[in-house]
Design a protein around this motif. Structure first.
Motif, PDB file in Angstrom:
ATOM      1  N   ARG A  13       0.869  -1.271  -0.055  1.00  0.00           N
ATOM      2  CA  ARG A  13       0.208  -0.063  -0.035  1.00  0.00           C
ATOM      3  C   ARG A  13       0.870   1.201   0.344  1.00  0.00           C
ATOM      4  O   ARG A  13       1.898   1.393   0.398  1.00  0.00           O
ATOM      5  N   ARG A  14       0.340   2.172  -0.599  1.00  0.00           N
ATOM      6  CA  ARG A  14       1.142   3.744  -0.568  1.00  0.00           C
ATOM      7  C   ARG A  14       1.244   3.986   0.766  1.00  0.00           C
ATOM      8  O   ARG A  14       2.367   4.628   0.668  1.00  0.00           O
ATOM      9  N   ASP A  15       0.140   4.242   1.437  1.00  0.00           N
ATOM     10  CA  ASP A  15       0.406   4.696   2.863  1.00  0.00           C
ATOM     11  C   ASP A  15       0.434   3.681   3.894  1.00  0.00           C
ATOM     12  O   ASP A  15      -0.258   3.813   5.117  1.00  0.00           O
ATOM     13  N   ARG A  16       1.447   2.877   3.783  1.00  0.00           N
ATOM     14  CA  ARG A  16       1.546   1.748   4.676  1.00  0.00           C
ATOM     15  C   ARG A  16       2.111   1.907   6.078  1.00  0.00           C
ATOM     16  O   ARG A  16       3.070   2.698   6.146  1.00  0.00           O
ATOM     17  N   MET A  17       1.460   1.498   7.053  1.00  0.00           N
ATOM     18  CA  MET A  17       1.686   1.830   8.396  1.00  0.00           C
ATOM     19  C   MET A  17       2.443   0.637   9.058  1.00  0.00           C
ATOM     20  O   MET A  17       3.323   0.886  10.015  1.00  0.00           O
ATOM     21  N   GLY A  18       2.485  -0.516   8.612  1.00  0.00           N
ATOM     22  CA  GLY A  18       3.278  -1.791   9.245  1.00  0.00           C
ATOM     23  C   GLY A  18       4.550  -1.478   9.098  1.00  0.00           C
ATOM     24  O   GLY A  18       5.486  -2.195   9.854  1.00  0.00           O
ATOM     25  N   ILE A  19       5.214  -0.575   8.140  1.00  0.00           N
ATOM     26  CA  ILE A  19       6.773  -0.513   8.314  1.00  0.00           C
ATOM     27  C   ILE A  19       7.114   0.374   9.371  1.00  0.00           C
ATOM     28  O   ILE A  19       8.438  -0.084   9.780  1.00  0.00           O
ATOM     29  N   ARG A  20       6.439   0.829  10.104  1.00  0.00           N
ATOM     30  CA  ARG A  20       6.531   1.341  11.490  1.00  0.00           C
ATOM     31  C   ARG A  20       7.085   0.316  12.365  1.00  0.00           C
ATOM     32  O   ARG A  20       7.992   0.299  13.108  1.00  0.00           O
ATOM     33  N   LEU A  21       6.337  -0.881  12.579  1.00  0.00           N
ATOM     34  CA  LEU A  21       6.483  -1.860  13.243  1.00  0.00           C
ATOM     35  C   LEU A  21       7.832  -2.734  12.655  1.00  0.00           C
ATOM     36  O   LEU A  21       8.664  -3.188  13.507  1.00  0.00           O
ATOM     37  N   ALA A  22       7.908  -2.949  11.563  1.00  0.00           N
ATOM     38  CA  ALA A  22       9.108  -3.520  10.871  1.00  0.00           C
ATOM     39  C   ALA A  22      10.318  -2.688  11.139  1.00  0.00           C
ATOM     40  O   ALA A  22      11.511  -3.465  11.692  1.00  0.00           O
ATOM     41  N   ASP A  23      10.374  -1.367  11.243  1.00  0.00           N
ATOM     42  CA  ASP A  23      11.463  -0.497  11.782  1.00  0.00           C
ATOM     43  C   ASP A  23      11.609  -0.679  12.854  1.00  0.00           C
ATOM     44  O   ASP A  23      12.900  -0.879  13.493  1.00  0.00           O
ATOM     45  N   TYR A  24      10.632  -0.685  13.893  1.00  0.00           N
ATOM     46  CA  TYR A  24      10.670  -0.842  15.450  1.00  0.00           C
ATOM     47  C   TYR A  24      11.444  -2.075  15.794  1.00  0.00           C
ATOM     48  O   TYR A  24      12.288  -2.139  16.355  1.00  0.00           O
ATOM     49  N   LEU A  25      11.099  -3.030  14.925  1.00  0.00           N
ATOM     50  CA  LEU A  25      11.648  -4.541  15.142  1.00  0.00           C
ATOM     51  C   LEU A  25      13.182  -4.739  14.935  1.00  0.00           C
ATOM     52  O   LEU A  25      14.149  -5.219  15.824  1.00  0.00           O
ATOM     53  N   LEU A  38      15.535  -5.848   7.259  1.00  0.00           N
ATOM     54  CA  LEU A  38      14.332  -5.931   6.860  1.00  0.00           C
ATOM     55  C   LEU A  38      14.323  -6.565   5.304  1.00  0.00           C
ATOM     56  O   LEU A  38      15.136  -6.010   4.423  1.00  0.00           O
ATOM     57  N   VAL A  39      13.477  -7.250   5.175  1.00  0.00           N
ATOM     58  CA  VAL A  39      13.092  -7.804   3.660  1.00  0.00           C
ATOM     59  C   VAL A  39      11.758  -7.401   3.171  1.00  0.00           C
ATOM     60  O   VAL A  39      11.069  -7.869   4.101  1.00  0.00           O
ATOM     61  N   ASP A  40      11.780  -6.452   2.592  1.00  0.00           N
ATOM     62  CA  ASP A  40      10.376  -5.606   2.175  1.00  0.00           C
ATOM     63  C   ASP A  40       9.927  -6.103   0.981  1.00  0.00           C
ATOM     64  O   ASP A  40      10.642  -6.073  -0.168  1.00  0.00           O
ATOM     65  N   ALA A  41       8.890  -6.872   0.949  1.00  0.00           N
ATOM     66  CA  ALA A  41       8.258  -7.562  -0.117  1.00  0.00           C
ATOM     67  C   ALA A  41       8.005  -6.713  -1.420  1.00  0.00           C
ATOM     68  O   ALA A  41       8.328  -6.823  -2.548  1.00  0.00           O
ATOM     69  N   LYS A  42       7.798  -5.366  -0.945  1.00  0.00           N
ATOM     70  CA  LYS A  42       7.410  -4.331  -2.154  1.00  0.00           C
ATOM     71  C   LYS A  42       8.870  -3.861  -2.874  1.00  0.00           C
ATOM     72  O   LYS A  42       8.892  -3.768  -4.068  1.00  0.00           O
ATOM     73  N   THR A  43      10.059  -4.034  -1.923  1.00  0.00           N
ATOM     74  CA  THR A  43      11.091  -3.451  -2.789  1.00  0.00           C
ATOM     75  C   THR A  43      11.575  -4.847  -3.396  1.00  0.00           C
ATOM     76  O   THR A  43      12.152  -4.679  -4.590  1.00  0.00           O
ATOM     77  N   VAL A  44      11.434  -5.962  -2.819  1.00  0.00           N
ATOM     78  CA  VAL A  44      11.907  -7.169  -3.498  1.00  0.00           C
ATOM     79  C   VAL A  44      11.323  -7.256  -4.697  1.00  0.00           C
ATOM     80  O   VAL A  44      11.771  -7.584  -5.962  1.00  0.00           O
ATOM     81  N   ASN A  45       9.737  -7.208  -4.622  1.00  0.00           N
ATOM     82  CA  ASN A  45       9.067  -7.064  -6.027  1.00  0.00           C
ATOM     83  C   ASN A  45       9.004  -8.367  -6.785  1.00  0.00           C
ATOM     84  O   ASN A  45       9.383  -8.297  -8.041  1.00  0.00           O
ATOM     85  N   LEU A  46       8.790  -9.490  -6.187  1.00  0.00           N
ATOM     86  CA  LEU A  46       8.783 -10.938  -6.949  1.00  0.00           C
ATOM     87  C   LEU A  46       7.498 -10.855  -7.484  1.00  0.00           C
ATOM     88  O   LEU A  46       6.573 -10.223  -7.165  1.00  0.00           O
ATOM     89  N   PRO A  47       7.418 -11.273  -8.999  1.00  0.00           N
ATOM     90  CA  PRO A  47       6.372 -11.389  -9.673  1.00  0.00           C
ATOM     91  C   PRO A  47       5.350 -12.214  -8.758  1.00  0.00           C
ATOM     92  O   PRO A  47       5.376 -13.057  -7.884  1.00  0.00           O
ATOM     93  N   MET A  48       3.889 -12.490  -9.176  1.00  0.00           N
ATOM     94  CA  MET A  48       2.960 -13.268  -8.757  1.00  0.00           C
ATOM     95  C   MET A  48       3.738 -14.862  -9.003  1.00  0.00           C
ATOM     96  O   MET A  48       4.188 -14.983 -10.025  1.00  0.00           O
ATOM     97  N   LEU A  49       3.285 -15.460  -7.918  1.00  0.00           N
ATOM     98  CA  LEU A  49       3.942 -16.803  -8.028  1.00  0.00           C
ATOM     99  C   LEU A  49       3.540 -17.591  -9.223  1.00  0.00           C
ATOM    100  O   LEU A  49       2.368 -17.946  -9.375  1.00  0.00           O
ATOM    101  N   ASP A  50       4.534 -17.967 -10.089  1.00  0.00           N
ATOM    102  CA  ASP A  50       4.335 -18.811 -11.340  1.00  0.00           C
ATOM    103  C   ASP A  50       5.306 -20.018 -11.163  1.00  0.00           C
ATOM    104  O   ASP A  50       4.845 -20.943 -11.489  1.00  0.00           O
ATOM    105  N   ARG A  51       6.336 -19.840 -10.574  1.00  0.00           N
ATOM    106  CA  ARG A  51       7.451 -20.942 -10.528  1.00  0.00           C
ATOM    107  C   ARG A  51       8.170 -20.466  -9.338  1.00  0.00           C
ATOM    108  O   ARG A  51       8.637 -19.542  -9.086  1.00  0.00           O
ATOM    109  N   MET A  52       8.159 -21.658  -8.405  1.00  0.00           N
ATOM    110  CA  MET A  52       9.121 -21.618  -7.066  1.00  0.00           C
ATOM    111  C   MET A  52      10.461 -21.572  -7.384  1.00  0.00           C
ATOM    112  O   MET A  52      10.920 -21.862  -8.503  1.00  0.00           O
TER     113      MET A  52
END
Length: 196
Positions: A13-25, A38-52
């Motif tokens: 999400r654009r205005d994501r709040m959970g990143i606050r908790l990730a940074d805290y941790l 931190l491993v941020d799924a948005k930054t990694v940006n893997l495609p929708m699962l097609d092949r593991m």
């Protein structure tokens, strides 16, 4: 040797709040001596699962997938920072985790959930326990539930107000539980090879 802990977060999400908790941790685990990343799924940006990852011939996985597989394989433990979407899991984090399987095996996982409301992501928290166990991780019994997140953590991930004080009181037990299981799993892997 410090514990290598991956803190995984999955909101797109654009205005994501959970990143606050990730940074805290990440910050608070590092303050205890862990090597937290931190491993941020948005930054990694893997495609929708097609092949593991395991379905690619060796050396042919996309570079971002190969890099993440190596991080997962070499981590000692994982913390999953999860939001709740309509009583369910965040699709971004679920998609990221599903690209891998054996890479997760034989390490502990902890869950920290959040929401904008008072239930603090508890329903999604419960769903993730079974999923992470099925993916070969030992899910620790201590969890963090944070909500409403905007009243608990500021934009830099610093605890604020009474809710923030509650989080600060709960964090040490959560971190101690994760550290105990991390040490136990590491010692067992050194003692004997996993059965599969």
């Amino acid at each position: 040797m410090p514990d290598r802990i991956l803190v995984l977060y999955g909101s797109y999400r654009r205005d994501r709040m959970g990143i606050r908790l990730a940074d805290y941790l990440v910050r608070n685990l590092a303050a205890r001596g862990a090597e937290a990343e931190l491993v941020d799924a948005k930054t990694v940006n893997l495609p929708m699962l097609d092949r593991m990852y395991k379905e690619y011939p060796r050396g042919e996985a996309p570079p971002e997938m190969e890099a993440l597989a190596e991080k997962i394989r070499t981590a000692d433990a994982f913390v999953f920072v999860i939001g709740e979407y309509n009583w369910g899991m965040q699709p971004g984090l679920k998609n990221l985790t599903d690209h891998f399987l054996e890479e997760w095996f034989w390490r502990p996982a902890a869950i920290a959930s959040y929401s904008a409301g008072r239930l603090s992501g508890a329903r999604a928290n419960s769903l993730w326990h079974g999923t992470l166990s099925e993916m070969g991780m030992v899910v620790i019994s201590s969890t963090l539930t944070v909500g409403p997140i905007a009243a608990t953590l500021d934009v830099e991930g610093n605890a604020t107000g009474d809710a923030g004080k509650s989080l600060d009181r709960a964090f040490p037990r959560f971190a101690d539980d994760l550290a105990w299981w991390t040490e136990a799993a590491r010692a067992q892997r050194e003692r004997t090879a996993p059965p599969y």
